[in-house]
Design an enzyme around this catalytic site. Structure first.
Site: not given
Length: 151
Positions: A18, A20
């Protein structure tokens, strides 16, 4: 034993693949403002990096963020990695943890079964996580914090 936030260290990062960054940036600012010493590992953090940092900084808490929906796969064996490194920290996870997450209570159960002490959805206010951590670490707010909370 009642502890003061002054020496409380939390390790924070986004697990797995990920990338983000917005959520952990907000969490870093909120936990820092609340008096915690925050070690932000950034994005695409491995389980081993969480464990190594928790040991290096003698962290009281490990906060895992994930927004791309594959946290269950990324967190398989996470608590075993922490245990092998002798990490005895409180563990939290939050974000958009499952693709098509319709029933968050089921998602919460899944991550509790994986060993997390607290599980938060992506709509959780950082203050709720801070309050939960203070409770879990038995931290009493300072007088100035109590004045801020009651105003």
């Amino acid at each position: 034993m009642v502890l003061n936030t002054m020496s409380q260290t939390v390790v924070l990062g986004v697990i797995g693949s990920d990338a983000h960054v917005v959520g952990i940036t907000i969490l870093e600012q909120a936990f820092s403002a609340a008096g915690f010493d925050v070690i932000n590992l950034g994005v695409q953090t491995s389980q081993e990096e969480f464990a190594e940092s928790a040991v290096e900084h003698d962290a009281e808490a490990v906060l895992v963020s994930s927004l791309y929906g594959h946290a269950e796969q990324d967190c398989q064996g996470f608590h075993e990695v922490l245990a092998e490194a002798d990490v005895e920290a409180v563990t939290y996870i939050g974000g958009n943890l499952a693709v098509g997450q319709d029933d968050f209570e089921q998602t919460r159960r899944t991550f509790r079964e994986l060993g997390f002490d607290r599980v938060f959805d992506s709509e959780t206010d950082p203050e709720d996580a801070i309050e939960a951590l203070r409770e879990d670490l038995q931290i009493k707010p300072t007088e100035s914090e109590r004045a801020t909370i009651s105003s």
